[in-house]
Scaffold this motif. Structure first.
Motif, PDB file in Angstrom:
ATOM      1  N   ASP A   1      -6.690   3.453 -14.424  1.00  0.00           N
ATOM      2  CA  ASP A   1      -5.237   2.729 -13.933  1.00  0.00           C
ATOM      3  C   ASP A   1      -4.998   1.711 -12.415  1.00  0.00           C
ATOM      4  N   MET A   2      -4.252   1.087 -13.005  1.00  0.00           N
ATOM      5  CA  MET A   2      -4.099   0.255 -11.844  1.00  0.00           C
ATOM      6  C   MET A   2      -3.720   0.050 -10.771  1.00  0.00           C
ATOM      7  N   PHE A   3      -2.874   0.610 -10.661  1.00  0.00           N
ATOM      8  CA  PHE A   3      -2.856   1.488  -9.557  1.00  0.00           C
ATOM      9  C   PHE A   3      -3.142   3.282  -8.652  1.00  0.00           C
ATOM     10  N   ALA A   4      -3.924   2.942  -8.527  1.00  0.00           N
ATOM     11  CA  ALA A   4      -4.606   5.253  -8.819  1.00  0.00           C
ATOM     12  C   ALA A   4      -4.545   5.293  -7.525  1.00  0.00           C
ATOM     13  N   GLY A   5      -3.709   4.408  -6.738  1.00  0.00           N
ATOM     14  CA  GLY A   5      -4.174   5.178  -4.968  1.00  0.00           C
ATOM     15  C   GLY A   5      -4.527   6.632  -5.067  1.00  0.00           C
ATOM     16  N   ILE A   6      -4.536   7.398  -4.460  1.00  0.00           N
ATOM     17  CA  ILE A   6      -5.432   8.717  -4.680  1.00  0.00           C
ATOM     18  C   ILE A   6      -6.012   9.564  -5.873  1.00  0.00           C
ATOM     19  N   GLY A   7      -5.291   8.871  -6.688  1.00  0.00           N
ATOM     20  CA  GLY A   7      -6.023   9.762  -7.487  1.00  0.00           C
ATOM     21  C   GLY A   7      -4.764  10.043  -8.820  1.00  0.00           C
TER      22      GLY A   7
ATOM     23  N   LYS B   1       0.609  -1.120   0.207  1.00  0.00           N
ATOM     24  CA  LYS B   1       0.183  -0.016  -0.090  1.00  0.00           C
ATOM     25  C   LYS B   1       1.142   1.695   0.038  1.00  0.00           C
ATOM     26  N   ARG B   2       2.201   1.042  -0.112  1.00  0.00           N
ATOM     27  CA  ARG B   2       2.665   2.007  -0.232  1.00  0.00           C
ATOM     28  C   ARG B   2       2.764   3.146   0.660  1.00  0.00           C
ATOM     29  N   LYS B   3       3.179   2.891   2.172  1.00  0.00           N
ATOM     30  CA  LYS B   3       3.223   3.634   2.762  1.00  0.00           C
ATOM     31  C   LYS B   3       3.890   4.424   3.997  1.00  0.00           C
ATOM     32  N   PRO B   4       3.629   5.706   4.088  1.00  0.00           N
ATOM     33  CA  PRO B   4       4.853   6.542   4.485  1.00  0.00           C
ATOM     34  C   PRO B   4       5.203   6.247   6.217  1.00  0.00           C
ATOM     35  N   GLU B   5       6.675   5.551   6.979  1.00  0.00           N
ATOM     36  CA  GLU B   5       6.240   5.925   7.695  1.00  0.00           C
ATOM     37  C   GLU B   5       7.154   7.085   7.980  1.00  0.00           C
ATOM     38  N   ILE B   6       6.284   8.536   9.143  1.00  0.00           N
ATOM     39  CA  ILE B   6       6.532   9.432   9.131  1.00  0.00           C
ATOM     40  C   ILE B   6       7.127  10.104  11.038  1.00  0.00           C
TER      41      ILE B   6
ATOM     42  N   LEU C   1      -4.522  15.218   1.183  1.00  0.00           N
ATOM     43  CA  LEU C   1      -4.588  13.462   1.883  1.00  0.00           C
ATOM     44  C   LEU C   1      -3.530  13.961   3.009  1.00  0.00           C
ATOM     45  N   ASP C   2      -3.058  12.488   3.496  1.00  0.00           N
ATOM     46  CA  ASP C   2      -2.690  12.342   4.935  1.00  0.00           C
ATOM     47  C   ASP C   2      -1.286  11.628   5.011  1.00  0.00           C
ATOM     48  N   LEU C   3      -0.482  12.490   4.797  1.00  0.00           N
ATOM     49  CA  LEU C   3       0.825  12.345   4.957  1.00  0.00           C
ATOM     50  C   LEU C   3       1.250  11.071   5.953  1.00  0.00           C
ATOM     51  N   SER C   4       0.850  10.460   6.207  1.00  0.00           N
ATOM     52  CA  SER C   4       0.976   9.485   7.469  1.00  0.00           C
ATOM     53  C   SER C   4       0.292   8.344   6.958  1.00  0.00           C
ATOM     54  N   LYS C   5      -0.301   8.318   5.563  1.00  0.00           N
ATOM     55  CA  LYS C   5      -1.620   7.292   4.905  1.00  0.00           C
ATOM     56  C   LYS C   5      -0.760   7.219   4.030  1.00  0.00           C
ATOM     57  N   PHE C   6      -0.533   7.916   2.687  1.00  0.00           N
ATOM     58  CA  PHE C   6      -0.866   8.340   1.696  1.00  0.00           C
ATOM     59  C   PHE C   6       0.393   9.019   1.302  1.00  0.00           C
ATOM     60  N   MET C   7       1.323   8.262  -0.272  1.00  0.00           N
ATOM     61  CA  MET C   7       2.338   8.561  -0.738  1.00  0.00           C
ATOM     62  C   MET C   7       2.564   9.801  -1.181  1.00  0.00           C
ATOM     63  N   TRP C   8       3.572  11.039  -1.408  1.00  0.00           N
ATOM     64  CA  TRP C   8       3.512  11.778  -2.885  1.00  0.00           C
ATOM     65  C   TRP C   8       4.991  12.013  -3.228  1.00  0.00           C
ATOM     66  N   SER C   9       5.086  11.828  -4.525  1.00  0.00           N
ATOM     67  CA  SER C   9       6.504  11.584  -5.234  1.00  0.00           C
ATOM     68  C   SER C   9       5.840  13.282  -6.636  1.00  0.00           C
ATOM     69  N   PRO C  10       6.847  14.131  -5.761  1.00  0.00           N
ATOM     70  CA  PRO C  10       6.964  15.812  -6.730  1.00  0.00           C
ATOM     71  C   PRO C  10       7.284  15.163  -8.057  1.00  0.00           C
ATOM     72  N   GLY C  11       8.369  14.138  -7.831  1.00  0.00           N
ATOM     73  CA  GLY C  11       9.071  14.165  -9.251  1.00  0.00           C
ATOM     74  C   GLY C  11       8.718  13.971 -10.178  1.00  0.00           C
ATOM     75  N   ASN C  12       7.327  12.669 -10.274  1.00  0.00           N
ATOM     76  CA  ASN C  12       5.994  12.704 -11.031  1.00  0.00           C
ATOM     77  C   ASN C  12       5.068  13.268 -11.666  1.00  0.00           C
ATOM     78  N   ARG C  13       5.829  15.176 -11.380  1.00  0.00           N
ATOM     79  CA  ARG C  13       4.649  15.943 -11.353  1.00  0.00           C
ATOM     80  C   ARG C  13       4.664  16.748 -13.032  1.00  0.00           C
ATOM     81  N   ARG C  14       5.804  15.807 -13.564  1.00  0.00           N
ATOM     82  CA  ARG C  14       6.049  15.690 -15.608  1.00  0.00           C
ATOM     83  C   ARG C  14       5.584  15.220 -16.110  1.00  0.00           C
ATOM     84  N   GLU C  15       5.492  13.919 -15.442  1.00  0.00           N
ATOM     85  CA  GLU C  15       4.995  13.018 -16.174  1.00  0.00           C
ATOM     86  C   GLU C  15       3.427  13.047 -15.857  1.00  0.00           C
TER      87      GLU C  15
END
Length: 238
Positions: free
Chosen positions: A95-101, A39-44, A65-79
């Motif tokens: 979208d096979m792995f949609a996450g929070i959208g 589930k790609r859960k952050p440890e923060i 989003l809640d960063l204790s539950k969901f990741m966010w990757s700014p590096g994916n912005r251009r894609e």
């Protein structure tokens, strides 16, 4: 990196230094230890301020989003922005792995005439995706909870375009991707370049009765010192 009004650090500067970073729009400073699990859960750890819930703006969209539950990757912005320009009116996208959208929301916002089926194994992520649809006034996303490999067996819909956004052994999901693809379509295949098993791409296509060609192979971001996250656009046909 800054996500919404939260400063996320990869190194722990200590609580005193973190406290001094609370200025301007920054309400919380935290230390990201790792991201793990299916589930790609952050440890923060929160170092200063209070709360890990935020609203992030990107690609003309709002992401709650809640960063204790969901990741966010700014590096994916251009894609994300690239994908907004690829999808055409009338297309069905899975979208096979949609996450929070992460991918679905920007595409749906840019192309309201397309239809998106967003799948994720994490029920919390799907609930947050549906909330983000409301925030952005989006009505062309249908969200489904489950393992995409299992859902692919019974899914009646077929896609013009599939986003396979899982970079860890993504080849193991190709059978499901081809099963959900129309007789002619495109798979956006995300992978880590050091670990790509090209022969598995060919074998999966053969098992499904498809031929394919590579339309593009784009660098998304650096994942580690010698490894890059890339996305290969595969045009496939029977």
């Amino acid at each position: 990196m800054i996500i919404g009004d939260i400063l996320v650090l990869r190194k722990n500067p200590g609580r005193k230094r973190a406290q001094r970073m609370l200025k301007g729009k920054i309400k919380t400073v935290c230390f990201l230890k790792q991201i793990s699990g299916k589930k790609r859960k952050p440890e923060i750890e929160v170092l200063a301020g209070d709360g890990l819930k935020t609203i992030h703006r990107e690609a003309g969209c709002l992401f709650e989003l809640d960063l204790s539950k969901f990741m966010w990757s700014p590096g994916n912005r251009r894609e994300r922005e690239r994908m907004q320009g690829l999808v055409k009116p009338g297309e069905t996208v899975i979208d096979m792995f949609a996450g929070i959208g992460y991918w679905s929301i920007p595409i749906a916002k840019a192309c309201p005439e397309c239809r998106i089926i967003a799948i994720d194994i994490n029920p919390e992520a799907i609930r947050q995706l549906e909330r983000n649809c409301q925030l952005n006034g989006i009505s062309n996303i249908s969200a489904r909870v489950g393992d995409c490999r299992e859902l692919a067996k019974d899914l009646q819909d077929r896609a013009d375009r599939i986003i396979l956004g899982w970079i860890f052994r993504p080849e193991s999901f190709l059978d499901a991707a081809f099963r959900m693809l129309k007789p002619k379509g495109i798979i956006h295949f995300h992978y880590l370049d050091r670990f790509l098993q090209e022969e598995e791409l060919k074998r999966a296509a053969e098992r499904a009765g498809y031929s394919f060609r590579i339309l593009s192979d784009v660098k998304v971001k650096q994942y580690s010192p010698r490894t890059y996250h890339r996305v290969m656009d595969l045009e496939a046909w029977k």
